[in-house]
Structures are given as C-alpha cells and as structure tokens.
Design a protein around this motif. Structure first.
Motif, PDB file in Angstrom:
ATOM      1  N   ILE A 169       0.764  -1.449  -0.062  1.00 47.93           N
ATOM      2  CA  ILE A 169      -0.189  -0.398   0.008  1.00 47.93           C
ATOM      3  C   ILE A 169       1.210   1.265   0.113  1.00 47.93           C
ATOM      4  N   GLY A 170       2.534   1.316   0.920  1.00 50.52           N
ATOM      5  CA  GLY A 170       2.946   2.490   1.133  1.00 50.52           C
ATOM      6  C   GLY A 170       3.873   2.371  -0.477  1.00 50.52           C
ATOM      7  N   ARG A 171       3.563   1.064  -1.102  1.00 51.83           N
ATOM      8  CA  ARG A 171       4.917   1.332  -2.795  1.00 51.83           C
ATOM      9  C   ARG A 171       3.814   2.032  -3.555  1.00 51.83           C
ATOM     10  N   TRP A 172       2.890   1.745  -3.347  1.00 48.66           N
ATOM     11  CA  TRP A 172       1.299   1.916  -4.587  1.00 48.66           C
ATOM     12  C   TRP A 172       2.037   3.322  -4.289  1.00 48.66           C
ATOM     13  N   LEU A 182       4.143   5.673  -3.178  1.00 54.27           N
ATOM     14  CA  LEU A 182       5.231   6.637  -3.516  1.00 54.27           C
ATOM     15  C   LEU A 182       5.694   6.754  -4.889  1.00 54.27           C
ATOM     16  N   ASP A 183       4.823   5.043  -5.343  1.00 56.79           N
ATOM     17  CA  ASP A 183       4.905   5.398  -6.820  1.00 56.79           C
ATOM     18  C   ASP A 183       4.286   5.729  -7.764  1.00 56.79           C
ATOM     19  N   GLY A 184       3.143   6.711  -7.273  1.00 57.64           N
ATOM     20  CA  GLY A 184       1.717   7.307  -7.604  1.00 57.64           C
ATOM     21  C   GLY A 184       1.023   6.566  -8.477  1.00 57.64           C
ATOM     22  N   VAL A 185       0.216   5.541  -7.514  1.00 56.88           N
ATOM     23  CA  VAL A 185      -0.238   4.419  -8.876  1.00 56.88           C
ATOM     24  C   VAL A 185      -1.983   4.904  -8.408  1.00 56.88           C
ATOM     25  N   ARG A 186      -2.426   5.239  -9.488  1.00 56.59           N
ATOM     26  CA  ARG A 186      -3.801   5.942  -9.206  1.00 56.59           C
ATOM     27  C   ARG A 186      -4.517   4.646  -9.330  1.00 56.59           C
ATOM     28  N   ASP A 187      -4.289   3.979  -9.879  1.00 54.80           N
ATOM     29  CA  ASP A 187      -5.525   3.180 -10.191  1.00 54.80           C
ATOM     30  C   ASP A 187      -5.028   1.386  -9.455  1.00 54.80           C
ATOM     31  N   VAL A 239      -6.494  -0.558  -3.674  1.00 56.81           N
ATOM     32  CA  VAL A 239      -6.451  -1.196  -2.018  1.00 56.81           C
ATOM     33  C   VAL A 239      -7.468  -1.407  -0.920  1.00 56.81           C
ATOM     34  N   PRO A 240      -8.553  -0.703  -1.312  1.00 56.97           N
ATOM     35  CA  PRO A 240      -9.324  -0.992  -0.601  1.00 56.97           C
ATOM     36  C   PRO A 240     -10.037  -2.752  -0.845  1.00 56.97           C
ATOM     37  N   GLY A 241      -9.470  -3.637  -1.877  1.00 55.57           N
ATOM     38  CA  GLY A 241      -9.604  -5.009  -2.605  1.00 55.57           C
ATOM     39  C   GLY A 241      -8.827  -5.461  -1.340  1.00 55.57           C
ATOM     40  N   LEU A 242      -7.077  -4.814  -1.870  1.00 50.62           N
ATOM     41  CA  LEU A 242      -6.617  -5.405  -0.762  1.00 50.62           C
ATOM     42  C   LEU A 242      -5.886  -5.080   0.054  1.00 50.62           C
ATOM     43  N   ILE A 243      -6.535  -4.101   1.519  1.00 45.39           N
ATOM     44  CA  ILE A 243      -6.811  -4.241   2.471  1.00 45.39           C
ATOM     45  C   ILE A 243      -7.943  -5.645   3.034  1.00 45.39           C
ATOM     46  N   GLY A 244      -9.293  -5.228   1.997  1.00 38.85           N
ATOM     47  CA  GLY A 244     -10.943  -6.745   2.241  1.00 38.85           C
ATOM     48  C   GLY A 244      -9.499  -7.681   2.421  1.00 38.85           C
ATOM     49  N   ARG A 245      -9.230  -8.123   2.036  1.00 42.93           N
ATOM     50  CA  ARG A 245      -8.529 -10.117   1.187  1.00 42.93           C
ATOM     51  C   ARG A 245      -7.220 -10.124   2.328  1.00 42.93           C
ATOM     52  N   THR A 246      -6.757  -9.109   3.092  1.00 41.25           N
ATOM     53  CA  THR A 246      -5.602  -9.635   4.489  1.00 41.25           C
ATOM     54  C   THR A 246      -6.560  -9.451   5.012  1.00 41.25           C
TER      55      THR A 246
END
Length: 376
Positions: free
Chosen positions: A348-351, A353-358, A361-368
């Motif tokens: 999540i932090g890397r996204w 820092l890299d400016g990944v707009r799409d 994040v909600p999906g990754l948090i939900g799966r975790t």
C-alpha cells in the motif's frame, strides 16, 4: 523430558507483556526485563486495535479495562483533502462477531493496563535492565545483565523490539529497512463528530488521518516521504505537523488548533522487517517487532505481535518438549499470516510512493482482513 520452568522475557512492550501474563497463568516462572526505567508507560499518542488484537487482549483477561478505556467503531471513511467523504467501508470483524471490529485507545493507557496485569501475574520485573550477553548449552541459556548480575534460564523470549539486540546476539543478521515514508503523530481532543477513523488521500501528504481513542481524545497522523531526522529540530515538530495538516478540511482545522506542543508530536520512519527461515536459535526465540514489522497502513502491527505471544504461549504450555521442533512449529504457524500482513502493508505504501492511481487498496485490505478472521 520434563518441561522447563524458568523463562526470561527481554522487553516489556505488547508482545513481551502478553507472553509473560500467559506463561505465568500456566505456573511458569518468568523474569521480565525492560530497558526503559519508565516501562514505556507514558510513550506514544494512540493505537488502533483491530478485532484480532482485541481477541488476544480478552485472552489476557484485560478486555473489560481495554473496552472501558477505548473507543470502539466499525467503519472506515475515505475522504478527499477538503474532508468530503467519498467512500465508507464496514470494517471486517477479525476477532469474531462478539468483539468490535476496531477500537482506538491511548497507547499509554493500553501499556498501563498490561503493566498492571504483568505485576498481578507474579512475574519478576526489572526495569532499566538489559541482557549484555547470552551463552547457550543444550538445555539452558546463561545471561549476564547490565547491572552485573547473572541468571540461568530454560528459555529466553526476545521481545525487545524493532532494533532487537537479542536478535543480533543470536546471529540473526536481518535488520529493519526504511520503506521511504514517515509519520507525524499527536494526541488531541476528540471533536464530537469524530466517531471512527477517516483517511484523507492526496494534498501535501500521502495520508492524513485520525482515530478516536476515548470519549474525549483522538490521535491524529500525517504520512509523508521520510526526511533526514537531523534536518528537523525537535522543537519544530509541532510547527512541521501543523504545516502539513493545515491543508486538510473537515475536522482538521479543529485538530490543528491543538498541535502546539512539540514534545507531544512524534516523528517516525516506516520500516519493514520479516525474519525468514526460523525465529529461534537454540533456546532463544523472537516475538513481535523483533521478528517482523511493517508500516501501519492496515493497522496490524500490535495485533500480529499479540498473536505471536498467544501462539508461542499456547505451544509452550501444551506439554510438548521445548525443542527445535516446537520453536519451528511456532514459526511455521505464524509466518504465512505475518508475511501476508507485512507484504500488504508495504505494498500500500509502495503504491502511494509510486503514484499508482488505480491501485486496489480497498480490495487488498479486504482480502487481508478476511484472511485474518481465521484463528492464528
């Protein structure tokens, strides 16, 4: 082989306190040493505890005090910098349906509750003390302490944190690495409209958020790219956090009014660590931040440390021999869960820092969080 009965715990944070309480409940003699004379009883602003952390706190017998001291809630808001809510997400109850999804509380209050429980357990506590050397044989560990005394133990549990000297002393070379982000944190009075965590993305910082910690308090935080700490004089900490926080709307102007004391503002880099292969060498075993740490992007650091303590204590009191097989079983039971949390938190932090707009994040948090509903 008879079950060993004397344990040294190095470090009196969440995992060290928790494992001490659980081992004492089983009748095992425990010495706990803590480097800081104040036992960290006044350090920190706030902490976000999700259900799987609350489940362990209930196991420790302190849930009633934690519940009475904190602020429970069940959703997360995402806002734009002006404070407009653009997304609301119901938190997953990772501790089960009979516990809140999330509870915020003042970190010093949680520490004091755990300190009181350790004292009540009958453990021997020595503050302002560290282990200076460890010497192992097949059955025990001889320890020389900073006050010149020595002790002999059947097991040493290293709960001495991110920069664990015990980890290094037993030959584990892994060290924490910065992720590129840093966080400003401070306590503040709770505006009545704050009833959950809200996170603002964008603006001069990557994230600006807050979490209620009691009926009267919250802690606020702002995440930015890390800077050389030497370039930020501590007496300017309040000014620096205000500068970033002023860009945000909603309740932020009210919070900013109370960011005045630099001594109450904490500045910390985000780090990552995951010790692979095993978390022990002989009769010394790692728990909590000594074995793993991650950015607080999904607020699971304390939860994973508490789970370590619970699982290790369960195995140590199961009647099995305290040997390599048991300690490796502890590692193998914990590593998939901890790796999932560390990797998701760092991603999540890397996204950002890299400016990944799409980025999802909600999906990754939900799966975790869905994975974390399973018992550790």
């Amino acid at each position: 082989m008879s079950t060993p009965r004397r344990v040294l715990v190095t470090g009196g944070g969440a995992s060290g306190n928790a494992v001490t309480i659980l081992l004492r409940r089983a009748g095992i003699a425990v010495d706990l040493i803590e480097a800081r004379p104040d036992w960290n009883a006044t350090t920190g602003s706030g902490i976000t505890l999700q259900g799987n952390a609350l489940r362990v706190l209930r196991e420790l017998g302190v849930w009633d005090e934690v519940s009475a001291s904190g602020y429970a809630f069940g959703s997360l808001g995402v806002t734009v910098p002006d404070g407009t809510v653009i997304h609301e997400n119901e938190d997953i109850r990772t501790g089960g349906e009979d516990l809140p999804a999330t509870l915020g509380m003042q970190r010093p209050r949680l520490q004091q509750i755990l300190i009181d429980a350790v004292r009540a357990s009958g453990a021997t506590v020595r503050l302002g003390t560290v282990a200076k050397s460890l010497e192992q044989d097949a059955d025990s560990v001889s320890v020389r302490f900073s006050d010149g005394t020595t002790g002999r133990y059947d097991l040493v549990i290293a709960a001495d944190g991110l920069n664990s000297t015990t980890r290094a002393a037993i030959g584990i070379a892994d060290k924490p690495e910065p992720t590129g982000m840093a966080i400003w944190r401070t306590p503040a009075p709770r505006p009545k409209s704050v009833t959950r965590t809200n996170l603002a993305y964008g603006g001069p910082a990557y994230i600006a958020g807050y979490c209620p910690t009691s009926e009267d308090t919250l802690y606020a935080y702002v995440v930015e790219a890390n800077r050389d700490r030497a370039s930020i004089p501590p007496e300017t900490y309040a000014e620096e956090m205000r500068r970033l926080a002023r860009a945000y709307g909603g309740v932020w102007p009210e919070i900013v009014e109370h960011i005045t004391d630099p001594a109450k503002v904490n500045y910390t880099w985000f780090d990552q660590l995951l010790v692979e292969g095993s978390w022990h060498r002989g009769r010394v075993v790692l728990v909590g931040d000594a074995a793993h740490c991650c950015p607080p992007t999904i607020a699971q650091g304390a939860a994973q440390s508490l789970e370590d303590a619970s699982v290790l204590a369960e195995l140590l009191t199961s009647g099995r021999d305290w040997d390599d097989d048991l300690f490796q079983a502890y590692y193998e039971r914990r590593i998939p869960r901890v790796r999932t949390v560390v990797e998701a938190s760092v991603q999540i932090g890397r996204w950002q820092l890299d400016g990944v707009r799409d980025a999802d994040v909600p999906g990754l948090i939900g799966r975790t969080m869905t994975f974390l509903k399973e018992l550790p």
